[in-house]
Motif scaffolding. Structure first.
Motif, short mmCIF file in Angstrom:
data_model
loop_
_atom_site.label_atom_id
_atom_site.label_comp_id
_atom_site.label_asym_id
_atom_site.label_seq_id
_atom_site.Cartn_x
_atom_site.Cartn_y
_atom_site.Cartn_z
N THR A 29 0.79 -1.24 0.19
CA THR A 29 -0.10 0.40 -0.03
C THR A 29 0.71 1.12 0.07
N ALA A 30 1.88 0.89 -0.37
CA ALA A 30 3.05 2.37 -0.28
C ALA A 30 2.61 3.19 -1.73
N ALA A 31 2.48 4.54 -1.47
CA ALA A 31 2.50 4.95 -1.71
C ALA A 31 2.82 5.26 -3.23
N THR A 32 1.69 5.35 -5.18
CA THR A 32 2.61 5.18 -6.19
C THR A 32 2.59 6.44 -6.19
N TRP A 33 2.43 7.63 -5.58
CA TRP A 33 2.17 8.45 -6.62
C TRP A 33 3.39 9.54 -5.76
N GLU A 34 3.22 11.10 -5.85
CA GLU A 34 4.44 11.77 -5.35
C GLU A 34 3.63 13.34 -5.22
N LEU A 35 3.28 14.71 -4.53
CA LEU A 35 3.21 15.27 -4.81
C LEU A 35 4.53 16.40 -5.19
N ARG A 36 5.29 17.00 -6.19
CA ARG A 36 5.65 17.82 -6.69
C ARG A 36 5.89 19.00 -5.71
N ASP A 37 6.76 19.52 -5.09
CA ASP A 37 7.98 20.84 -4.91
C ASP A 37 8.21 21.74 -6.54
N LEU A 38 6.80 21.90 -6.33
CA LEU A 38 7.26 23.66 -7.43
C LEU A 38 7.86 24.51 -6.82
N LYS A 39 8.09 24.63 -5.85
CA LYS A 39 8.97 25.76 -5.38
C LYS A 39 8.32 27.31 -5.80
N GLN A 40 7.02 26.83 -5.37
CA GLN A 40 5.95 28.34 -5.00
C GLN A 40 6.21 29.22 -3.70
N ARG A 41 6.63 30.34 -4.41
CA ARG A 41 6.10 31.96 -4.42
C ARG A 41 5.75 33.11 -4.70
N MET A 42 4.98 33.64 -3.22
CA MET A 42 3.96 34.68 -3.69
C MET A 42 4.34 35.91 -2.61
N CYS A 43 4.06 37.41 -3.46
CA CYS A 43 4.56 38.05 -2.56
C CYS A 43 3.23 38.87 -2.74
N VAL A 44 3.07 39.76 -1.47
CA VAL A 44 1.97 40.41 -1.22
C VAL A 44 2.33 41.39 0.10
N THR A 45 1.72 42.75 -0.04
CA THR A 45 1.92 44.13 1.26
C THR A 45 1.50 43.71 2.48
N PRO A 46 1.79 44.05 3.30
CA PRO A 46 0.74 44.05 4.78
C PRO A 46 0.00 44.54 5.04
N SER A 47 -0.31 45.73 4.35
CA SER A 47 -1.62 46.46 4.89
C SER A 47 -3.23 45.65 4.06
N SER A 48 -2.60 45.13 3.17
CA SER A 48 -3.57 44.87 2.50
C SER A 48 -3.35 42.47 2.19
N GLY A 49 -2.53 42.13 2.47
CA GLY A 49 -2.82 40.92 2.81
C GLY A 49 -3.12 40.49 0.69
N HIS A 50 -3.36 39.68 0.80
CA HIS A 50 -4.46 39.27 -0.62
C HIS A 50 -5.54 38.93 -0.34
N PRO A 51 -7.09 38.67 -0.99
CA PRO A 51 -8.22 38.20 -0.41
C PRO A 51 -8.88 37.87 -1.36
N SER A 52 -8.66 37.15 -1.79
CA SER A 52 -8.34 35.79 -2.97
C SER A 52 -7.37 34.94 -3.84
N THR A 53 -6.50 34.17 -3.47
CA THR A 53 -5.63 33.75 -4.64
C THR A 53 -5.59 32.20 -4.19
N TYR A 54 -4.43 31.72 -5.10
CA TYR A 54 -4.49 30.32 -4.36
C TYR A 54 -3.08 29.94 -5.43
N PHE A 55 -2.95 28.71 -5.18
CA PHE A 55 -1.68 27.70 -4.86
C PHE A 55 -2.06 26.79 -5.63
N VAL A 56 -0.98 26.53 -6.74
CA VAL A 56 -1.14 24.96 -7.49
C VAL A 56 -0.51 22.84 -7.00
#
Length: 144
Positions: A29-56
């Motif tokens: 039952t060992a996993a035959t799949w892998e979650l790949r590290d896509l090195k995702q980065r996001m930048c937001v400003t302190p005062s507003s953040g980001h009200p709706s976004t996503y990571f893939v």
């Protein structure tokens, strides 16, 4: 006395057989799949953040149960509405160029935050195994 020894041998044999069966099941039952590290980065400003976004997410290999995508260790005040439920199937990199198909995503609303670097974890779980990879949220005045 012979009956006690015979019962003990039978119990020992049954225990050994069960141990072998369980060890075989674990390996199968060992996993035959892998979650790949896509090195995702996001930048937001302190005062507003980001009200709706996503990571893939890119889950590669094959799986026979649904793989659920999510986020954990979110920055303070931030929320996630959840992610994709990836149906049983498979996903393999393109053999010609190595490109990987994105097959999942997770929504996040980033609250206004103090400047700094935050590292939530993107998760993928098939109900038996959970894999994680970090994503980076950089909070600073200028995101240029």
């Amino acid at each position: 006395m012979k009956t006690i020894h015979r019962a003990a041998r039978l119990a020992l044999g049954a225990t050994a057989g069960l141990a072998l069966a369980l060890s075989s099941t674990t390996a199968a039952t060992a996993a035959t799949w892998e979650l790949r590290d896509l090195k995702q980065r996001m930048c937001v400003t302190p005062s507003s953040g980001h009200p709706s976004t996503y990571f893939v997410a890119a889950v590669v290999g094959s799986w026979s149960t649904t793989v659920q995508i999510g986020l954990r260790n979110l920055p303070p005040g931030s929320t996630s509405a959840g992610g994709t439920a990836i149906a049983p199937g498979s996903n393999y990199p393109n053999p010609d160029n190595g490109a990987t198909t994105i097959n999942g995503f997770v929504q996040i609303s980033i609250a206004p935050l103090p400047a700094g670097v935050y590292t939530p974890l993107l998760t993928a779980s098939d109900g038996t195994e959970t894999q994680t990879t970090p994503v980076t949220i950089n909070v600073k005045q200028n995101c240029y």
